[in-house]
Design an enzyme around this catalytic site. Structure first.
Site, short mmCIF file in Angstrom:
data_model
loop_
_atom_site.label_atom_id
_atom_site.label_comp_id
_atom_site.label_asym_id
_atom_site.label_seq_id
_atom_site.Cartn_x
_atom_site.Cartn_y
_atom_site.Cartn_z
NE ARG A 125 -3.43 0.33 2.78
CZ ARG A 125 -4.47 1.00 2.30
NH1 ARG A 125 -5.15 0.48 1.30
NH2 ARG A 125 -4.83 2.17 2.79
CE LYS A 190 1.30 -6.16 5.70
NZ LYS A 190 1.38 -4.85 5.03
NE ARG A 328 -2.74 7.10 19.61
CZ ARG A 328 -3.76 7.77 20.18
NH1 ARG A 328 -4.96 7.75 19.63
NH2 ARG A 328 -3.55 8.44 21.30
#
Length: 330
Positions: A125, A190, A328
């Site tokens: 992305r 990920k 965060r």
């Protein structure tokens, strides 16, 4: 970058993970020992780690299973085959998505699949590079034509994410989660990413190329440029998973193709509850970026249309159709 026939042959010999002497390799390839050494150096440039031990020879740091259309098709469910319009496997390609987008611009084909052992310009992305070492991961793209136009595939990335989770579970990989809108995570790291690129008229027919990059095995030095927490299947399930790449591709196609072929916005409602089961962001503080705009808040999941729900510090809940979400620090 081109891969010579001798280099392909060398990979096929070394793929078993066993030691092979320089003399044996020179004989099999019908080249000199010096040429063998140069080929081994070329493998290192592709991200393939080779171990050399005096008196024993050379072997790959990890075993390798090269992609093979016949082996993939052997693992496909029979009712999936009619949806498939061919499997193109490339040793080296710039991008599987770009390859199919070029084909789609010339035709209205649906169900064509492109796979690559190595991408020179793999992308994620926002134009980020996708780390693509040779022969270790899954770089998979599927093209589909949608007469209803781009509006007809809103939420497709969420549905495809569910398909990927289902496929991984059939491989025995549990604790897989989804991060809105198109990332696959395992225990907060990920594992894979989905990139959907659309071309066509806003109010007319379009074609979509659905790309998936899935980490099967990432050599350490290849992963040094990755700026976020990552994981691969080898870390989760051990070295044996590396030798199941063809089966894994088939499992992915078994789950992805039906969803891609039959997708329409109303169909997303059938998947929302399952997507929520895999949601790894709900209740967490996050930042959403839309271009140069930034929104801070707490993720409250997705609504029935697949929009991201975020609650601001003032208690206002807003729905977002696009953007990039970052965790965060707590």
């Amino acid at each position: 970058m081109l891969i010579s026939d001798n280099l392909k042959h060398l990979l096929q010999v070394l793929a078993d993970g066993h030691f092979h002497s320089g003399t044996e390799l020179a004989r099999v390839l019908a080249v000199s020992r010096t040429a063998v050494w140069k080929h081994l150096q070329s493998l290192a440039e592709l991200g393939i780690d080779v171990v050399g031990v005096h008196g024993k020879g050379y072997r790959l740091q990890k075993p390798l299973q090269l992609l093979d259309a016949g082996q993939i098709e052997a693992h496909l469910d029979a009712w999936i085959v009619p949806l498939l319009r061919g499997i193109d496997i490339h040793a080296v390609i710039a991008s599987t998505n770009a390859y199919l987008m070029e084909i789609a611009n010339r035709s209205q084909i649906s169900g064509r699949v492109c796979l690559a052992e190595y991408q020179t310009a793999g992308k994620g992305r926002r134009g980020r590079a996708w780390v693509s070492p040779f022969g270790h991961n899954i770089y998979l793209s599927i093209v589909w034509h949608y007469p209803g136009g781009p509006a007809a595939i809103a939420g497709l990335s969420l549905a495809v994410g569910i398909a990927v989770v289902r496929a991984l579970r059939k491989l025995g990989i549990d604790e897989v989660n989804l991060k809105w809108p198109n990332d696959i995570y395992w225990r907060g790291r990920k594992l894979a990413g989905i990139l959907i690129e659309v071309s066509g008229e806003s109010g007319g027919p379009c074609h979509a190329v659905i790309g998936l990059g899935l980490n099967v095995y990432l050599p350490g030095r290849q992963a040094e440029t990755i700026e976020q927490a990552w994981v691969d299947l080898q870390q989760i399930a051990g070295d044996e998973i590396i030798l199941q790449r063809n089966r894994l591709v088939a499992l992915l196609l078994n789950e992805m193709l039906p969803i891609i072929a039959g997708f329409e916005p109303a169909m997303l409602r059938n998947h929302v509850e399952e997507w929520r089961e895999y949601d790894c962001m709900r209740g967490r503080e996050a930042t959403l970026f839309i271009g140069q705009q930034r929104f801070d808040g707490v993720v409250r999941g997705i609504d029935d249309q697949g929009l991201l729900l975020m609650e601001s510090g003032e208690g206002e809940i807003r729905a977002f159709a696009s953007g990039e979400v970052s965790f965060r620090a707590s």
